[in-house]
Design a protein around this motif. Structure first.
Motif, PDB file in Angstrom:
ATOM      1  N   GLY A   1       0.814  -1.209   0.000  1.00  8.28           N
ATOM      2  CA  GLY A   1       0.000   0.000   0.000  1.00  8.28           C
ATOM      3  C   GLY A   1       0.847   1.258   0.000  1.00  8.28           C
ATOM      4  N   LEU A   2       1.879   1.261   0.807  1.00  7.04           N
ATOM      5  CA  LEU A   2       2.777   2.410   0.878  1.00  7.04           C
ATOM      6  C   LEU A   2       3.518   2.605  -0.443  1.00  7.04           C
ATOM      7  CD1 LEU A   2       3.698   4.478   3.006  1.00  7.04           C
ATOM      8  CD2 LEU A   2       5.604   2.951   3.501  1.00  7.04           C
ATOM      9  N   MET A   3       3.966   1.506  -1.028  1.00  2.00           N
ATOM     10  CA  MET A   3       4.734   1.587  -2.275  1.00  2.00           C
ATOM     11  C   MET A   3       3.890   2.100  -3.438  1.00  2.00           C
ATOM     12  SD  MET A   3       7.834   0.699  -1.544  1.00  2.00           S
ATOM     13  CE  MET A   3       8.541   0.425  -3.138  1.00  2.00           C
ATOM     14  N   TYR A   4       2.621   1.722  -3.523  1.00  2.00           N
ATOM     15  CA  TYR A   4       1.846   2.162  -4.679  1.00  2.00           C
ATOM     16  C   TYR A   4       1.188   3.524  -4.453  1.00  2.00           C
ATOM     17  CZ  TYR A   4      -3.065   1.137  -3.354  1.00  2.00           C
ATOM     18  OH  TYR A   4      -4.312   1.154  -2.790  1.00  2.00           O
ATOM     19  N   GLN A   5       1.116   3.991  -3.199  1.00  2.00           N
ATOM     20  CA  GLN A   5       0.470   5.273  -2.951  1.00  2.00           C
ATOM     21  C   GLN A   5       1.428   6.455  -2.931  1.00  2.00           C
ATOM     22  OE1 GLN A   5      -2.390   5.377   0.243  1.00  2.00           O
ATOM     23  NE2 GLN A   5      -3.132   3.334  -0.285  1.00  2.00           N
ATOM     24  N   MET A   6       2.712   6.185  -2.806  1.00  2.00           N
ATOM     25  CA  MET A   6       3.691   7.274  -2.867  1.00  2.00           C
ATOM     26  C   MET A   6       5.010   6.731  -3.418  1.00  2.00           C
ATOM     27  SD  MET A   6       4.779   7.881   1.134  1.00  2.00           S
ATOM     28  CE  MET A   6       6.187   8.894   0.773  1.00  2.00           C
ATOM     29  N   PRO A   7       5.780   7.569  -4.086  1.00  2.00           N
ATOM     30  CA  PRO A   7       7.026   7.085  -4.696  1.00  2.00           C
ATOM     31  C   PRO A   7       8.176   7.029  -3.689  1.00  2.00           C
ATOM     32  CG  PRO A   7       6.727   9.372  -5.247  1.00  2.00           C
ATOM     33  CD  PRO A   7       5.507   8.948  -4.469  1.00  2.00           C
TER      34      PRO A   7
ATOM     35  N   LEU B   1       9.144  -4.121  -7.108  1.00  2.00           N
ATOM     36  CA  LEU B   1       8.592  -3.123  -6.198  1.00  2.00           C
ATOM     37  C   LEU B   1       8.921  -1.702  -6.658  1.00  2.00           C
ATOM     38  CD1 LEU B   1       9.241  -4.725  -2.703  1.00  2.00           C
ATOM     39  CD2 LEU B   1       7.030  -4.172  -3.703  1.00  2.00           C
ATOM     40  N   HIS B   2      10.084  -1.521  -7.263  1.00  2.00           N
ATOM     41  CA  HIS B   2      10.492  -0.189  -7.717  1.00  2.00           C
ATOM     42  C   HIS B   2       9.593   0.321  -8.849  1.00  2.00           C
ATOM     43  CE1 HIS B   2      13.312   3.113  -7.919  1.00  2.00           C
ATOM     44  NE2 HIS B   2      13.261   3.035  -9.233  1.00  2.00           N
ATOM     45  N   ASP B   3       8.888  -0.580  -9.534  1.00  2.00           N
ATOM     46  CA  ASP B   3       7.999  -0.170 -10.629  1.00  2.00           C
ATOM     47  C   ASP B   3       6.862   0.730 -10.129  1.00  2.00           C
ATOM     48  OD1 ASP B   3       9.553  -1.557 -12.396  1.00  2.00           O
ATOM     49  OD2 ASP B   3       8.221  -3.295 -12.510  1.00  2.00           O
ATOM     50  N   PHE B   4       6.443   0.558  -8.874  1.00  2.00           N
ATOM     51  CA  PHE B   4       5.424   1.444  -8.306  1.00  2.00           C
ATOM     52  C   PHE B   4       5.952   2.874  -8.285  1.00  2.00           C
ATOM     53  CE2 PHE B   4       4.049  -2.442  -5.821  1.00  2.00           C
ATOM     54  CZ  PHE B   4       2.860  -2.605  -6.490  1.00  2.00           C
ATOM     55  N   ARG B   5       7.187   3.031  -7.816  1.00  2.00           N
ATOM     56  CA  ARG B   5       7.817   4.357  -7.733  1.00  2.00           C
ATOM     57  C   ARG B   5       7.974   4.970  -9.121  1.00  2.00           C
ATOM     58  NH1 ARG B   5      11.244   7.797  -5.063  1.00  2.00           N
ATOM     59  NH2 ARG B   5      13.116   8.423  -6.181  1.00  2.00           N
ATOM     60  N   ARG B   6       8.455   4.175 -10.049  1.00  2.00           N
ATOM     61  CA  ARG B   6       8.668   4.656 -11.415  1.00  2.00           C
ATOM     62  C   ARG B   6       7.358   5.138 -12.042  1.00  2.00           C
ATOM     63  NH1 ARG B   6      10.656   0.164 -13.606  1.00  2.00           N
ATOM     64  NH2 ARG B   6      12.676   0.581 -12.683  1.00  2.00           N
ATOM     65  N   GLU B   7       6.290   4.339 -11.894  1.00  2.00           N
ATOM     66  CA  GLU B   7       5.002   4.718 -12.470  1.00  2.00           C
ATOM     67  C   GLU B   7       4.472   5.997 -11.826  1.00  2.00           C
ATOM     68  OE1 GLU B   7       1.170   2.231 -13.581  1.00  2.00           O
ATOM     69  OE2 GLU B   7       1.157   2.745 -11.450  1.00  2.00           O
ATOM     70  N   ARG B   8       4.568   6.105 -10.520  1.00  2.00           N
ATOM     71  CA  ARG B   8       4.045   7.278  -9.810  1.00  2.00           C
ATOM     72  C   ARG B   8       4.789   8.544 -10.237  1.00  2.00           C
ATOM     73  NH1 ARG B   8       0.406   8.274  -5.416  1.00  2.00           N
ATOM     74  NH2 ARG B   8       0.543  10.508  -5.165  1.00  2.00           N
ATOM     75  N   LEU B   9       6.117   8.476 -10.327  1.00  2.00           N
ATOM     76  CA  LEU B   9       6.892   9.648 -10.720  1.00  2.00           C
ATOM     77  C   LEU B   9       6.624  10.036 -12.175  1.00  2.00           C
ATOM     78  CD1 LEU B   9      10.238   8.919  -8.888  1.00  2.00           C
ATOM     79  CD2 LEU B   9       8.542  10.654  -8.310  1.00  2.00           C
ATOM     80  N   MET B  10       6.480   9.041 -13.056  1.00  2.00           N
ATOM     81  CA  MET B  10       6.158   9.340 -14.457  1.00  2.00           C
ATOM     82  C   MET B  10       4.793  10.010 -14.559  1.00  2.00           C
ATOM     83  SD  MET B  10       7.645   6.204 -16.805  1.00  2.00           S
ATOM     84  CE  MET B  10       6.083   6.090 -17.589  1.00  2.00           C
ATOM     85  N   ASN B  11       3.818   9.512 -13.825  1.00  2.00           N
ATOM     86  CA  ASN B  11       2.481  10.102 -13.857  1.00  2.00           C
ATOM     87  C   ASN B  11       2.489  11.534 -13.325  1.00  2.00           C
ATOM     88  OD1 ASN B  11       1.384   7.825 -14.979  1.00  2.00           O
ATOM     89  ND2 ASN B  11       0.555   7.038 -13.069  1.00  2.00           N
ATOM     90  N   GLU B  12       3.252  11.790 -12.272  1.00  2.00           N
ATOM     91  CA  GLU B  12       3.354  13.148 -11.749  1.00  2.00           C
ATOM     92  C   GLU B  12       3.958  14.084 -12.787  1.00  2.00           C
ATOM     93  OE1 GLU B  12       5.375  13.528  -8.046  1.00  2.00           O
ATOM     94  OE2 GLU B  12       3.899  12.326  -6.970  1.00  2.00           O
ATOM     95  N   GLU B  13       4.977  13.616 -13.479  1.00  2.00           N
ATOM     96  CA  GLU B  13       5.627  14.425 -14.515  1.00  2.00           C
ATOM     97  C   GLU B  13       4.660  14.714 -15.664  1.00  2.00           C
ATOM     98  OE1 GLU B  13       8.367  16.759 -16.190  1.00  2.00           O
ATOM     99  OE2 GLU B  13       8.671  15.745 -14.269  1.00  2.00           O
TER     100      GLU B  13
END
Length: 161
Positions: A30-36, A115-127
């Motif tokens: 939950g933490l990994m997919y809700q924030m990078p 697990l790092h893919d959650f971070r990558r997706e979140r940062l790409m979406n923010e950009e």
């Protein structure tokens, strides 16, 4: 194009772990997919790093807090907030196992996904969201002149100067 595929997968996996009674695993997903957040920083998260629904965690790599593009701390859902606060009773520590354990268990569930893919997706979406917002703001206001011809209003676009 903005994609929430991995976040949806994370949400499903979190629900699955809650149903199985694996609360630590559910909280980490939950933490990994809700924030990078980086996996190492997520594992070291403490209850004292939570302020309501805001996560006030300092990045071990850069020494800066995890904030969104506007400088605000990331917010988590109420469900995840309750889950994080309920784990390990009165202890300030949330996650009890080492980083490798969590990476290994996740690899068993999703072999072609990390697990790092959650971070990558979140940062790409923010950009992408930020660039779309900038494009909308950068469009100049269209100016028109109004003429009356034969009793009708005629709008003509004025070239920008």
């Amino acid at each position: 194009m903005i994609s929430y595929e991995k976040a949806k997968m994370g949400k499903q996996l979190m629900k699955q772990f809650i149903a199985e009674g694996e609360l630590e695993k559910a909280a980490l997903i939950g933490l990994m997919y809700q924030m990078p957040i980086r996996i190492g920083d997520a594992i070291k998260l403490r209850k004292s790093d939570l302020s309501g629904r805001n996560v006030l965690k300092i990045s071990a790599k850069y020494g800066k807090p995890y904030t969104n593009r506007h400088g605000n701390p990331y917010r988590i859902t109420r469900q995840l907030q309750r889950l994080l606060n309920s784990i390990n009773g009165d202890s300030d520590k949330i996650f009890t196992r080492r980083r490798e354990y969590y990476m290994r268990f996740f690899h068993r569930y999703r072999e072609n996904f990390h697990l790092h893919d959650f971070r990558r997706e979140r940062l790409m979406n923010e950009e992408l969201l930020e660039s779309q917002r900038r494009k909308k703001q950068s469009k100049p206001a269209q100016r028109f002149t109004v003429e009356v011809k034969d009793g009708k209003l005629i709008f003509k676009r004025v070239s920008g100067t």
